[in-house]
Design an enzyme around this catalytic site. Structure first.
Site, PDB file in Angstrom:
ATOM      1  CB  CYS A   1      -0.927   0.007   1.209  1.00 64.39           C
ATOM      2  SG  CYS A   1      -2.106  -1.363   1.225  1.00 64.39           S
TER       3      CYS A   1
ATOM      4  CG  HIS B   1      -3.442   3.308   0.767  1.00 67.38           C
ATOM      5  ND1 HIS B   1      -3.672   2.787  -0.483  1.00 67.38           N
ATOM      6  CD2 HIS B   1      -3.669   2.309   1.649  1.00 67.38           C
ATOM      7  CE1 HIS B   1      -4.024   1.506  -0.358  1.00 67.38           C
ATOM      8  NE2 HIS B   1      -4.026   1.202   0.926  1.00 67.38           N
TER       9      HIS B   1
ATOM     10  CG  ASN C   1      -6.727  -1.170  -0.495  1.00 67.62           C
ATOM     11  OD1 ASN C   1      -5.876  -0.763  -1.277  1.00 67.62           O
ATOM     12  ND2 ASN C   1      -6.454  -1.497   0.755  1.00 67.62           N
TER      13      ASN C   1
END
Length: 335
Positions: A114, A262, A292
Protein backbone atom coordinates in the site's frame (compact mmCIF):
# COMPACT_ATOMS: atom_id res chain seq x y z
CA UNK A 1 20.71 20.10 -6.85
CA UNK A 2 17.28 19.86 -8.44
CA UNK A 3 13.72 19.18 -7.41
CA UNK A 4 11.48 16.73 -9.20
CA UNK A 5 7.98 17.65 -10.30
CA UNK A 6 5.10 15.53 -11.46
CA UNK A 7 4.95 16.42 -15.15
CA UNK A 8 2.26 13.95 -16.20
CA UNK A 9 -0.35 11.68 -14.64
CA UNK A 10 -2.49 8.83 -15.94
CA UNK A 11 -4.60 5.96 -14.72
CA UNK A 12 -6.40 2.91 -16.05
CA UNK A 13 -9.05 0.69 -14.50
CA UNK A 14 -10.75 -2.34 -16.05
CA UNK A 15 -14.21 -1.85 -17.54
CA UNK A 16 -15.60 -4.75 -15.50
CA UNK A 17 -17.54 -3.17 -12.59
CA UNK A 18 -18.25 -5.44 -9.61
CA UNK A 19 -20.83 -4.04 -7.20
CA UNK A 20 -21.49 -5.08 -3.63
CA UNK A 21 -24.71 -6.68 -4.83
CA UNK A 22 -22.69 -8.70 -7.34
CA UNK A 23 -20.51 -10.03 -4.54
CA UNK A 24 -23.55 -10.88 -2.43
CA UNK A 25 -24.50 -13.45 -5.06
CA UNK A 26 -21.36 -15.51 -4.40
CA UNK A 27 -20.46 -14.47 -0.84
CA UNK A 28 -22.61 -14.27 2.28
CA UNK A 29 -22.51 -10.47 2.50
CA UNK A 30 -24.55 -7.45 1.47
CA UNK A 31 -24.19 -3.86 0.35
CA UNK A 32 -25.03 -2.38 3.75
CA UNK A 33 -22.43 -4.54 5.57
CA UNK A 34 -19.66 -3.63 3.13
CA UNK A 35 -20.44 0.10 2.97
CA UNK A 36 -20.76 0.42 6.73
CA UNK A 37 -17.31 -1.07 7.33
CA UNK A 38 -15.36 0.18 4.32
CA UNK A 39 -17.33 2.81 2.40
CA UNK A 40 -16.90 0.77 -0.78
CA UNK A 41 -19.82 0.60 -3.22
CA UNK A 42 -18.10 -1.07 -6.18
CA UNK A 43 -14.69 -2.00 -7.54
CA UNK A 44 -13.13 -3.08 -10.84
CA UNK A 45 -11.97 -6.62 -11.59
CA UNK A 46 -9.99 -7.63 -14.63
CA UNK A 47 -11.30 -10.15 -17.12
CA UNK A 48 -8.63 -12.83 -17.40
CA UNK A 49 -6.84 -12.67 -20.70
CA UNK A 50 -7.64 -8.99 -21.21
CA UNK A 51 -5.59 -7.22 -18.52
CA UNK A 52 -2.60 -7.91 -16.31
CA UNK A 53 -0.69 -5.88 -13.75
CA UNK A 54 1.83 -4.98 -16.45
CA UNK A 55 -0.66 -4.18 -19.21
CA UNK A 56 -2.66 -1.88 -16.95
CA UNK A 57 0.56 -0.17 -15.88
CA UNK A 58 1.50 0.34 -19.52
CA UNK A 59 -1.89 1.89 -20.33
CA UNK A 60 -1.64 4.29 -17.38
CA UNK A 61 1.97 5.10 -18.29
CA UNK A 62 1.14 5.94 -21.89
CA UNK A 63 -1.34 8.57 -20.71
CA UNK A 64 1.12 10.00 -18.18
CA UNK A 65 3.92 10.22 -20.76
CA UNK A 66 1.70 11.98 -23.28
CA UNK A 67 0.50 14.47 -20.68
CA UNK A 68 4.07 15.12 -19.55
CA UNK A 69 4.92 16.21 -23.08
CA UNK A 70 7.98 14.00 -23.27
CA UNK A 71 8.88 11.31 -25.77
CA UNK A 72 9.30 7.71 -24.70
CA UNK A 73 12.95 8.08 -25.64
CA UNK A 74 13.23 10.71 -22.91
CA UNK A 75 12.33 8.27 -20.10
CA UNK A 76 15.56 7.52 -18.21
CA UNK A 77 14.35 5.03 -15.61
CA UNK A 78 11.30 3.01 -14.54
CA UNK A 79 10.04 2.37 -11.01
CA UNK A 80 7.16 -0.11 -10.74
CA UNK A 81 5.34 -0.62 -7.43
CA UNK A 82 3.13 -3.69 -6.98
CA UNK A 83 2.37 -6.67 -4.76
CA UNK A 84 0.82 -8.58 -7.67
CA UNK A 85 3.44 -9.03 -10.42
CA UNK A 86 2.56 -11.00 -13.54
CA UNK A 87 5.34 -13.46 -12.70
CA UNK A 88 7.07 -14.47 -9.47
CA UNK A 89 10.11 -13.18 -11.35
CA UNK A 90 11.05 -11.13 -13.28
CA UNK A 91 9.15 -8.14 -11.99
CA UNK A 92 6.91 -5.95 -14.16
CA UNK A 93 9.38 -3.07 -14.46
CA UNK A 94 11.29 -4.77 -17.27
CA UNK A 95 8.03 -5.82 -18.93
CA UNK A 96 6.95 -2.17 -19.04
CA UNK A 97 10.32 -1.23 -20.53
CA UNK A 98 9.71 -3.87 -23.21
CA UNK A 99 6.06 -3.12 -23.91
CA UNK A 100 6.52 0.66 -24.07
CA UNK A 101 9.48 0.25 -26.37
CA UNK A 102 11.78 2.25 -24.09
CA UNK A 103 15.54 2.36 -24.42
CA UNK A 104 17.50 -0.16 -22.33
CA UNK A 105 16.93 1.96 -19.22
CA UNK A 106 17.03 0.62 -15.70
CA UNK A 107 13.82 -0.80 -14.23
CA UNK A 108 13.26 -1.15 -10.50
CA UNK A 109 10.48 -3.10 -8.77
CA UNK A 110 9.18 -1.89 -5.41
CA UNK A 111 7.42 -4.34 -3.10
CA UNK A 112 5.99 -2.09 -0.40
CA UNK A 113 2.34 -2.85 -0.99
CA UNK A 114 0.00 0.00 0.00
CA UNK A 115 2.97 2.34 0.51
CA UNK A 116 4.57 1.23 -2.74
CA UNK A 117 3.81 4.29 -4.84
CA UNK A 118 5.14 6.71 -2.22
CA UNK A 119 8.27 4.58 -1.82
CA UNK A 120 8.65 4.55 -5.60
CA UNK A 121 8.08 8.30 -5.77
CA UNK A 122 10.75 8.83 -3.12
CA UNK A 123 13.30 6.69 -4.98
CA UNK A 124 12.64 8.53 -8.24
CA UNK A 125 12.83 11.88 -6.47
CA UNK A 126 16.31 11.10 -5.12
CA UNK A 127 17.62 10.09 -8.55
CA UNK A 128 16.37 13.33 -10.07
CA UNK A 129 17.55 15.52 -7.20
CA UNK A 130 21.11 14.24 -7.59
CA UNK A 131 21.06 14.89 -11.34
CA UNK A 132 21.42 11.23 -12.30
CA UNK A 133 18.17 11.12 -14.30
CA UNK A 134 15.91 13.71 -15.86
CA UNK A 135 12.60 11.89 -16.50
CA UNK A 136 11.46 8.88 -14.48
CA UNK A 137 8.29 6.84 -14.95
CA UNK A 138 6.70 5.72 -11.66
CA UNK A 139 3.86 3.19 -11.81
CA UNK A 140 1.58 1.61 -9.22
CA UNK A 141 -0.51 -1.27 -10.56
CA UNK A 142 -2.39 -4.17 -8.99
CA UNK A 143 -4.46 -7.22 -9.90
CA UNK A 144 -6.05 -8.46 -6.69
CA UNK A 145 -9.14 -10.18 -8.03
CA UNK A 146 -7.44 -13.33 -9.27
CA UNK A 147 -5.78 -13.96 -5.92
CA UNK A 148 -8.67 -13.45 -3.50
CA UNK A 149 -10.72 -16.05 -1.66
CA UNK A 150 -14.04 -15.26 -3.31
CA UNK A 151 -16.07 -17.31 -0.85
CA UNK A 152 -17.77 -16.49 2.44
CA UNK A 153 -14.61 -17.67 4.20
CA UNK A 154 -12.64 -14.81 2.70
CA UNK A 155 -15.27 -12.06 2.75
CA UNK A 156 -13.51 -9.92 5.35
CA UNK A 157 -10.71 -9.25 2.88
CA UNK A 158 -12.06 -10.04 -0.56
CA UNK A 159 -14.76 -7.36 -0.59
CA UNK A 160 -12.17 -4.65 -0.04
CA UNK A 161 -9.81 -4.97 -2.97
CA UNK A 162 -9.98 -3.94 -6.61
CA UNK A 163 -7.79 -3.84 -9.69
CA UNK A 164 -6.27 -0.82 -11.43
CA UNK A 165 -3.16 1.19 -12.26
CA UNK A 166 -1.84 4.72 -11.98
CA UNK A 167 1.33 6.34 -13.27
CA UNK A 168 3.34 9.52 -12.99
CA UNK A 169 6.24 11.00 -14.93
CA UNK A 170 8.67 12.82 -12.66
CA UNK A 171 10.82 15.42 -14.40
CA UNK A 172 13.68 17.67 -13.37
CA UNK A 173 12.63 21.03 -11.89
CA UNK A 174 15.18 23.81 -11.36
CA UNK A 175 12.80 26.02 -9.34
CA UNK A 176 13.39 24.69 -5.82
CA UNK A 177 10.14 26.20 -4.56
CA UNK A 178 8.18 23.72 -6.72
CA UNK A 179 7.86 19.98 -7.03
CA UNK A 180 8.40 17.32 -4.38
CA UNK A 181 9.57 19.15 -1.27
CA UNK A 182 10.21 16.05 0.82
CA UNK A 183 9.31 12.38 1.32
CA UNK A 184 9.21 10.45 4.58
CA UNK A 185 9.39 6.64 4.81
CA UNK A 186 8.98 4.23 7.73
CA UNK A 187 8.53 0.55 8.53
CA UNK A 188 7.75 -1.63 11.55
CA UNK A 189 8.39 -5.22 10.54
CA UNK A 190 7.44 -6.71 13.88
CA UNK A 191 3.82 -6.52 12.65
CA UNK A 192 4.49 -7.93 9.19
CA UNK A 193 2.32 -11.00 9.70
CA UNK A 194 -0.76 -8.96 10.61
CA UNK A 195 -1.34 -8.26 6.90
CA UNK A 196 0.23 -10.92 4.76
CA UNK A 197 0.14 -13.50 1.99
CA UNK A 198 2.33 -16.29 3.41
CA UNK A 199 2.60 -18.60 0.45
CA UNK A 200 4.14 -19.32 -1.90
CA UNK A 201 7.35 -18.25 -0.25
CA UNK A 202 10.87 -19.63 -0.32
CA UNK A 203 11.11 -19.36 3.46
CA UNK A 204 7.94 -21.31 4.19
CA UNK A 205 5.56 -23.12 1.89
CA UNK A 206 6.61 -23.12 -1.73
CA UNK A 207 4.50 -24.20 -4.72
CA UNK A 208 5.73 -27.79 -4.44
CA UNK A 209 4.50 -27.97 -0.83
CA UNK A 210 1.09 -26.57 -1.74
CA UNK A 211 0.67 -29.01 -4.59
CA UNK A 212 1.89 -31.96 -2.54
CA UNK A 213 -0.48 -31.23 0.35
CA UNK A 214 -3.44 -30.47 -1.91
CA UNK A 215 -5.24 -29.22 1.19
CA UNK A 216 -8.60 -27.55 0.44
CA UNK A 217 -8.45 -25.82 3.83
CA UNK A 218 -5.05 -24.25 3.18
CA UNK A 219 -5.46 -20.47 3.35
CA UNK A 220 -1.77 -19.55 3.31
CA UNK A 221 -1.86 -18.29 -0.28
CA UNK A 222 -4.84 -16.01 0.33
CA UNK A 223 -4.43 -12.57 1.92
CA UNK A 224 -4.79 -12.46 5.70
CA UNK A 225 -5.53 -9.23 7.54
CA UNK A 226 -6.02 -8.50 11.22
CA UNK A 227 -8.45 -5.73 10.36
CA UNK A 228 -8.88 -4.01 13.72
CA UNK A 229 -5.15 -4.08 14.46
CA UNK A 230 -4.34 -2.64 11.04
CA UNK A 231 -6.98 0.09 11.43
CA UNK A 232 -5.66 1.17 14.84
CA UNK A 233 -2.09 1.37 13.60
CA UNK A 234 -3.05 3.09 10.35
CA UNK A 235 -4.80 6.07 11.94
CA UNK A 236 -1.79 6.66 14.22
CA UNK A 237 0.85 6.33 11.50
CA UNK A 238 -1.11 8.40 8.98
CA UNK A 239 -1.27 11.27 11.45
CA UNK A 240 2.38 10.99 12.41
CA UNK A 241 3.76 10.93 8.89
CA UNK A 242 1.56 13.79 7.68
CA UNK A 243 2.73 15.92 10.58
CA UNK A 244 6.33 14.88 9.93
CA UNK A 245 6.09 16.13 6.36
CA UNK A 246 4.47 19.40 7.36
CA UNK A 247 7.03 20.10 10.07
CA UNK A 248 9.96 19.32 7.74
CA UNK A 249 8.74 22.07 5.43
CA UNK A 250 7.60 24.58 8.07
CA UNK A 251 4.01 24.14 7.00
CA UNK A 252 0.78 24.12 8.99
CA UNK A 253 -2.29 21.94 8.53
CA UNK A 254 -4.02 25.05 7.18
CA UNK A 255 -1.48 25.06 4.31
CA UNK A 256 -2.81 21.76 2.94
CA UNK A 257 -4.76 22.34 -0.25
CA UNK A 258 -5.25 18.66 -1.04
CA UNK A 259 -4.63 15.51 1.00
CA UNK A 260 -4.71 12.26 -0.94
CA UNK A 261 -4.52 9.31 1.44
CA UNK A 262 -4.04 5.72 0.36
CA UNK A 263 -7.52 4.35 -0.26
CA UNK A 264 -7.47 1.55 2.31
CA UNK A 265 -10.79 2.19 4.01
CA UNK A 266 -13.05 5.23 3.82
CA UNK A 267 -13.42 5.15 7.61
CA UNK A 268 -9.66 5.63 8.01
CA UNK A 269 -9.68 8.59 5.63
CA UNK A 270 -12.66 10.12 7.42
CA UNK A 271 -10.94 9.68 10.79
CA UNK A 272 -7.82 11.48 9.52
CA UNK A 273 -9.90 14.23 7.92
CA UNK A 274 -11.72 14.85 11.16
CA UNK A 275 -8.53 14.76 13.23
CA UNK A 276 -6.87 17.39 11.02
CA UNK A 277 -10.11 19.37 10.71
CA UNK A 278 -9.98 19.31 6.90
CA UNK A 279 -12.94 20.07 4.67
CA UNK A 280 -14.29 17.75 1.99
CA UNK A 281 -12.60 19.98 -0.59
CA UNK A 282 -9.22 19.31 1.03
CA UNK A 283 -9.38 15.51 0.91
CA UNK A 284 -9.89 13.30 -2.12
CA UNK A 285 -11.38 9.82 -1.80
CA UNK A 286 -12.46 7.43 -4.53
CA UNK A 287 -12.42 4.09 -2.70
CA UNK A 288 -16.21 4.11 -3.12
CA UNK A 289 -15.73 3.39 -6.85
CA UNK A 290 -12.55 1.35 -6.96
CA UNK A 291 -12.01 -0.34 -3.61
CA UNK A 292 -8.48 -0.65 -2.27
CA UNK A 293 -6.09 -0.88 -5.22
CA UNK A 294 -3.01 -0.94 -2.98
CA UNK A 295 0.02 0.58 -4.80
CA UNK A 296 -2.30 1.96 -7.49
CA UNK A 297 -4.66 3.79 -5.16
CA UNK A 298 -2.71 7.03 -4.68
CA UNK A 299 -1.77 7.58 -8.35
CA UNK A 300 -5.35 6.80 -9.45
CA UNK A 301 -6.79 9.24 -6.90
CA UNK A 302 -4.11 11.85 -7.62
CA UNK A 303 -4.85 11.69 -11.33
CA UNK A 304 -8.60 11.94 -10.81
CA UNK A 305 -8.25 14.89 -8.46
CA UNK A 306 -6.01 16.68 -10.97
CA UNK A 307 -8.36 15.90 -13.88
CA UNK A 308 -11.27 17.39 -11.93
CA UNK A 309 -9.39 20.62 -11.33
CA UNK A 310 -9.07 20.01 -7.61
CA UNK A 311 -5.30 20.47 -7.80
CA UNK A 312 -3.96 23.72 -9.23
CA UNK A 313 -0.61 25.38 -9.75
CA UNK A 314 0.78 26.58 -6.43
CA UNK A 315 -1.23 24.12 -4.32
CA UNK A 316 0.35 22.16 -1.49
CA UNK A 317 -0.50 18.50 -2.00
CA UNK A 318 0.09 15.85 0.65
CA UNK A 319 0.21 12.13 -0.15
CA UNK A 320 0.15 9.59 2.68
CA UNK A 321 -0.04 5.81 2.88
CA UNK A 322 0.07 2.95 5.34
CA UNK A 323 -0.01 -0.76 4.65
CA UNK A 324 1.42 -4.25 4.86
CA UNK A 325 4.89 -4.50 6.27
CA UNK A 326 3.98 -2.45 8.28
CA UNK A 327 5.24 0.37 6.03
CA UNK A 328 4.07 3.95 5.75
CA UNK A 329 5.13 7.21 4.20
CA UNK A 330 4.23 10.68 3.00
CA UNK A 331 5.19 13.11 0.27
CA UNK A 332 4.81 16.90 0.35
CA UNK A 333 4.44 18.46 -3.10
CA UNK A 334 4.22 22.06 -4.24
CA UNK A 335 2.26 21.87 -7.46
Amino acid sequence: MYHSRIAGLGYYVPENVVTNDDLSKIIDTNDEWIQERTGIEERRHIIKGEDTTTSMGVKAAEIAIERAGVAKEDIDFVVFATLSPDFYFPGPGVLVQRDLGLKTVGALDVRNQCSGFIYGLSVADQYIKTGMYKNILVIGSEVHSTGLDMTTRGRGVSVIFGDGAGAAVLSREEDLTKGILSTHLHSEGQHAEELIVKAPGMGGRWVTDILADNDPDDESYFPYMNGQFVFKNAVVRFSEVINEGLQANNLQVSDIDMLIPHQANLRISQFIQKKFDLTDDQVYNNIQKYGNTTAASIPIALTEAWEKGKIKSGDTVVLAAFGSGFTWGSAIIKW
